[in-house]
Scaffold this motif. Sequence first.
Motif, PDB file in Angstrom:
ATOM      1  N   ILE A 101       0.814  -1.212   0.000  1.00 38.36           N
ATOM      2  CA  ILE A 101       0.000   0.000   0.000  1.00 38.36           C
ATOM      3  C   ILE A 101       0.852   1.269   0.000  1.00 38.36           C
ATOM      4  CG2 ILE A 101      -0.176   0.056   2.512  1.00 38.36           C
ATOM      5  CD1 ILE A 101      -2.928   1.004  -0.052  1.00 38.36           C
ATOM      6  N   ASP A 102       2.057   1.216   0.577  1.00 39.32           N
ATOM      7  CA  ASP A 102       2.900   2.420   0.619  1.00 39.32           C
ATOM      8  C   ASP A 102       3.253   2.919  -0.775  1.00 39.32           C
ATOM      9  OD1 ASP A 102       2.866   2.340   3.350  1.00 39.32           O
ATOM     10  OD2 ASP A 102       4.794   1.325   3.551  1.00 39.32           O
ATOM     11  N   PHE A 103       3.320   2.012  -1.742  1.00 40.19           N
ATOM     12  CA  PHE A 103       3.727   2.398  -3.092  1.00 40.19           C
ATOM     13  C   PHE A 103       2.568   2.965  -3.911  1.00 40.19           C
ATOM     14  CE2 PHE A 103       6.648  -0.946  -1.683  1.00 40.19           C
ATOM     15  CZ  PHE A 103       7.845  -0.259  -1.778  1.00 40.19           C
ATOM     16  N   ARG A 104       1.394   2.991  -3.342  1.00 45.31           N
ATOM     17  CA  ARG A 104       0.285   3.664  -4.024  1.00 45.31           C
ATOM     18  C   ARG A 104       0.473   5.175  -3.945  1.00 45.31           C
ATOM     19  NH1 ARG A 104      -5.856   2.102  -2.795  1.00 45.31           N
ATOM     20  NH2 ARG A 104      -5.328   0.558  -4.365  1.00 45.31           N
ATOM     21  N   TYR A 105       1.086   5.651  -2.879  1.00 44.86           N
ATOM     22  CA  TYR A 105       1.224   7.091  -2.663  1.00 44.86           C
ATOM     23  C   TYR A 105       2.632   7.591  -2.976  1.00 44.86           C
ATOM     24  CZ  TYR A 105      -2.886   5.687  -0.044  1.00 44.86           C
ATOM     25  OH  TYR A 105      -4.092   5.125   0.318  1.00 44.86           O
ATOM     26  N   THR A 106       3.604   6.700  -3.035  1.00 41.21           N
ATOM     27  CA  THR A 106       4.980   7.079  -3.394  1.00 41.21           C
ATOM     28  C   THR A 106       5.417   6.204  -4.557  1.00 41.21           C
ATOM     29  OG1 THR A 106       5.419   7.604  -1.074  1.00 41.21           O
ATOM     30  CG2 THR A 106       7.322   7.379  -2.538  1.00 41.21           C
ATOM     31  N   GLN A 107       5.316   6.737  -5.756  1.00 47.12           N
ATOM     32  CA  GLN A 107       5.573   5.944  -6.951  1.00 47.12           C
ATOM     33  C   GLN A 107       6.904   6.281  -7.617  1.00 47.12           C
ATOM     34  OE1 GLN A 107       2.032   6.830  -9.227  1.00 47.12           O
ATOM     35  NE2 GLN A 107       0.953   5.061  -8.403  1.00 47.12           N
ATOM     36  N   HIS A 108       7.434   7.465  -7.372  1.00 51.92           N
ATOM     37  CA  HIS A 108       8.698   7.875  -7.982  1.00 51.92           C
ATOM     38  C   HIS A 108       9.778   7.856  -6.903  1.00 51.92           C
ATOM     39  CE1 HIS A 108       7.009   9.240 -11.874  1.00 51.92           C
ATOM     40  NE2 HIS A 108       5.929   9.421 -11.150  1.00 51.92           N
ATOM     41  N   LEU A 109      10.772   7.020  -7.103  1.00 54.60           N
ATOM     42  CA  LEU A 109      11.819   6.826  -6.104  1.00 54.60           C
ATOM     43  C   LEU A 109      13.187   7.065  -6.752  1.00 54.60           C
ATOM     44  CD1 LEU A 109      10.265   3.558  -4.683  1.00 54.60           C
ATOM     45  CD2 LEU A 109      10.248   5.758  -3.552  1.00 54.60           C
ATOM     46  N   ARG A 110      13.965   7.972  -6.180  1.00 55.16           N
ATOM     47  CA  ARG A 110      15.250   8.348  -6.765  1.00 55.16           C
ATOM     48  C   ARG A 110      16.342   8.277  -5.704  1.00 55.16           C
ATOM     49  NH1 ARG A 110      11.523  12.003  -8.880  1.00 55.16           N
ATOM     50  NH2 ARG A 110      11.340  11.982 -11.159  1.00 55.16           N
ATOM     51  N   ALA A 111      17.476   7.715  -6.084  1.00 58.96           N
ATOM     52  CA  ALA A 111      18.634   7.716  -5.199  1.00 58.96           C
ATOM     53  C   ALA A 111      19.356   9.051  -5.311  1.00 58.96           C
ATOM     54  CB  ALA A 111      19.571   6.562  -5.544  1.00 58.96           C
ATOM     55  N   GLN A 112      20.169   9.343  -4.336  1.00 57.66           N
ATOM     56  CA  GLN A 112      20.874  10.626  -4.291  1.00 57.66           C
ATOM     57  C   GLN A 112      22.008  10.665  -5.316  1.00 57.66           C
ATOM     58  OE1 GLN A 112      23.193  11.548  -0.686  1.00 57.66           O
ATOM     59  NE2 GLN A 112      21.973  13.408  -0.499  1.00 57.66           N
ATOM     60  N   ARG A 113      22.199  11.807  -5.934  1.00 55.61           N
ATOM     61  CA  ARG A 113      23.271  11.947  -6.909  1.00 55.61           C
ATOM     62  C   ARG A 113      24.591  12.218  -6.189  1.00 55.61           C
ATOM     63  NH1 ARG A 113      22.320  16.754 -10.810  1.00 55.61           N
ATOM     64  NH2 ARG A 113      24.419  16.131 -11.441  1.00 55.61           N
ATOM     65  N   GLY A 114      25.709  11.919  -6.862  1.00 53.65           N
ATOM     66  CA  GLY A 114      27.022  12.167  -6.272  1.00 53.65           C
ATOM     67  C   GLY A 114      27.359  13.648  -6.285  1.00 53.65           C
ATOM     68  N   ARG A 115      28.198  14.057  -5.334  1.00 56.51           N
ATOM     69  CA  ARG A 115      28.624  15.445  -5.272  1.00 56.51           C
ATOM     70  C   ARG A 115      29.815  15.661  -6.207  1.00 56.51           C
ATOM     71  NH1 ARG A 115      26.867  17.839  -0.483  1.00 56.51           N
ATOM     72  NH2 ARG A 115      27.669  19.772  -1.401  1.00 56.51           N
ATOM     73  N   GLY A 116      29.965  16.895  -6.641  1.00 56.17           N
ATOM     74  CA  GLY A 116      31.073  17.215  -7.532  1.00 56.17           C
ATOM     75  C   GLY A 116      32.418  17.224  -6.817  1.00 56.17           C
ATOM     76  N   GLY A 117      33.485  17.005  -7.578  1.00 55.52           N
ATOM     77  CA  GLY A 117      34.829  17.075  -7.016  1.00 55.52           C
ATOM     78  C   GLY A 117      35.190  18.518  -6.676  1.00 55.52           C
ATOM     79  N   ALA A 118      36.335  18.691  -6.013  1.00 56.27           N
ATOM     80  CA  ALA A 118      36.757  20.021  -5.601  1.00 56.27           C
ATOM     81  C   ALA A 118      38.279  20.121  -5.692  1.00 56.27           C
ATOM     82  CB  ALA A 118      36.282  20.321  -4.183  1.00 56.27           C
ATOM     83  N   GLY A 119      38.764  21.342  -5.508  1.00 60.00           N
ATOM     84  CA  GLY A 119      40.205  21.557  -5.518  1.00 60.00           C
ATOM     85  C   GLY A 119      40.896  20.823  -4.388  1.00 60.00           C
TER      86      GLY A 119
END
Length: 356
Positions: A57-75
């Motif tokens: 039932i939980d997936f009736r209300y939450t259908q789009h699931l995305r993992a977190q993107r990686g952070r950019g590199g730095a100096g």
Amino acid sequence: MHFLDQAKIYVSSGQGGPGSVSFRREKYIQYGGPDGGNGGKGGDIIFKAVGGLNTLIDFRYTQHLRAQRGRGGAGRNRTGAGGEDLVIKVPVGTQVLSEDKEHVLLDFTREGQEEIFLKGGIGGRGNASYKSSTNRAPRQHQPGEPGEEAAVWLRLKLIADAGLVGLPNAGKSTFINFVSNSKAKVGAYPFTTIHPQLGVVHHQGREFVLADIPGLIDGAAEGAGIGDRFLGHIERCKVLLHLVDATGDDPVQAWKTVTKELEQYGGGLSEKRQILALNKADLLDDELMDSIADDLRAAGATEILPLSGATGKGMDVVLNKLLEAVGSHSSIEQKDRLSDEGNILDEEEKADWSPL
């Protein structure tokens, strides 16, 4: 809690972070050179089977699931942080199907089972990784690789050792309430059970899981009544208990109707061992019960037992047969055994561990 055994979801893993373009700039250091770090990896999509859930039932209300993107590199050659994995918790017995429902991609049959479904994108290279003897001040870098995405169906097939089948009002709900702590609705009208019920049966010092599904009627394969959509929940069962109302107009035809629907559904249900119980035996005399049993045998039925779900008459014999068919380890006992082995392993590992 509402029962839902199918849900369509959209999942996407995280994109990798971009690489950095940076040059070391410090006082008194004229030629610092490139020091751009790589981007971080995107998060994965992970499915995990957990206990305590028996609905989607939980997936009736939450259908789009995305993992977190990686952070950019730095100096200063700093690599970006990796994106967090997204762990999607599903009930034991859940299958992940392709969008067209033609292929089973993942099948979760035990608690704690964990599978990576989509991998996150790799982080891009920073300009420091391009430095060479001929390219001492590179300015190129890579963007992070994109993550993966997919539309999938989740289908729940409850994990049970034995399944109850029969026409509406055959007494299935009364039976499961008698032998377990289930609170299935009982009424003097058809289709009091509108979604599957699970009950844990304790008998002779052992336990097994019993599943009750809504009653089948003639034409269920074509959608009559509630249809045959819940038959998938007994595909994993080792044995089927077919309840036939002995006081009905035609017990033989009742048995044939359900048997035909099982054959038309497929899924190996018609090949499973089937125990036929003539229910409501307390309302008929022994001579009439024997006559009905003879008619069923003539029609091809086997393993016919008298039963009364209301009074408990014949209950021990039926449960003994179910235990015999379930075998030496039910799903509950198997789970407990694996848990015990895991605890023993943990203790052994602790015994080998010593502080530095």
